[in-house]
Design an enzyme around this catalytic site. Structure first.
Site: not given
Ligand code: PGA
Length: 244
Positions: A105, A174, A180, A236
């Site tokens: 990640h 991603e 975020g 997330g």
């Molecule tokens: P997020 O995180 O949905 O808060 O953007 C996604 C992730 O870190 O896989």
């Protein structure tokens, strides 16, 4: 949690949120929203990735409340056992009922300075313990090198796996800039990246992994991303809301 159509995986990455008491409460509330057995047989799978300290609670109470949840871990040691203070092995996670493990990640890559060898070790150990690694890849900058950077991150792990191991890996696209943030990558961008990853891994390794997307997915935008031929989503922040 919203349930996408079969055969999608909805993976909830709780990050460093939800202690074991909050996890218990979440599962209890979910058991009210989601009657026993619902979700089974439909092909869609919901998996939660709580912190290590909440895994046992999630394992015990999802079973006792009859909530059809799979379990995943946010990280794993590249080592099997021994003098590795602070680390958690794949066999320990397997014994907690984990089916999935996040590998690489972007937050772990950045905060733990993970090397390629460590990522390969994490993927191999997960597979040896009968879990599925979800290898996270994605470009850092919005206007930067783009999809090629994501493909290279996938290649560097795939090239050190056996054909049997490659067949067991899920890849999650991603883009770091979308995690975020206030918006997802565009549907076109996600679709292009998924196609590029599939074509690249097929051409170089004969592999055709399931591709997920992660980066600011929420209840307001997930519908618009469902028709992109993805294998699911890694969510997330929004996954902390029971209403998602
Ligand atoms: P997020 O995180 O949905 O808060 O953007 C996604 C992730 O870190 O896989």
């Amino acid at each position: 949690m919203a349930q996408p159509c079969a055969p999608w995986l909805l993976a909830a990455n709780w990050k460093m949120n939800m202690d074991h008491l909050q996890t218990l409460e979440f599962i209890r509330e979910l058991s009210v929203l989601l009657p026993r057995g619902e979700g089974e047989g439909g092909g869609a799978e919901m998996a939660i990735f709580p912190p290590f300290t909440s895994l046992r609670t999630a394992q015990v109470f999802s079973a006792s409340y009859g909530v059809p949840l799979s379990l995943g871990a946010q990280d794993v040691s590249p080592h099997s056992s021994g003098a590795f203070t602070g680390e958690v092995s794949a066999s320990m996670l397997e014994r907690l009922g984990c089916r999935y493990v996040l590998v690489g990640h972007s937050e772990s890559r950045k905060n733990h300075h993970e090397t390629k060898e460590e990522l390969v070790g994490k993927a191999k150990n997960s597979i040896a313990s009968r879990m599925t690694p979800i290898l996270c890849v994605g470009e850092k900058e919005k206007g930067g090198e783009g999809i090629g950077e994501a493909c290279r991150q996938a290649e560097e792990v795939f090239c050190d796996l056996s054909p049997e191991e490659r067949a067991k890996v899920i890849v999650s696209y991603e883009p770091v800039w979308a995690i975020g943030s206030s918006t997802t990558a565009s549907p076109e961008r996600i679709s292009d990246a998924a196609c590029a990853l599939k074509a690249d891994l097929l051409e170089k390794f004969g592999a055709s992994p399931r591709i997920l997307y992660g980066g600011s997915v929420n209840e307001g935008n997930i519908e618009s991303l469902k028709g992109l031929g993805l294998g699911g989503f890694l969510v997330g922040r929004a996954s902390l809301r029971i209403s998602f």
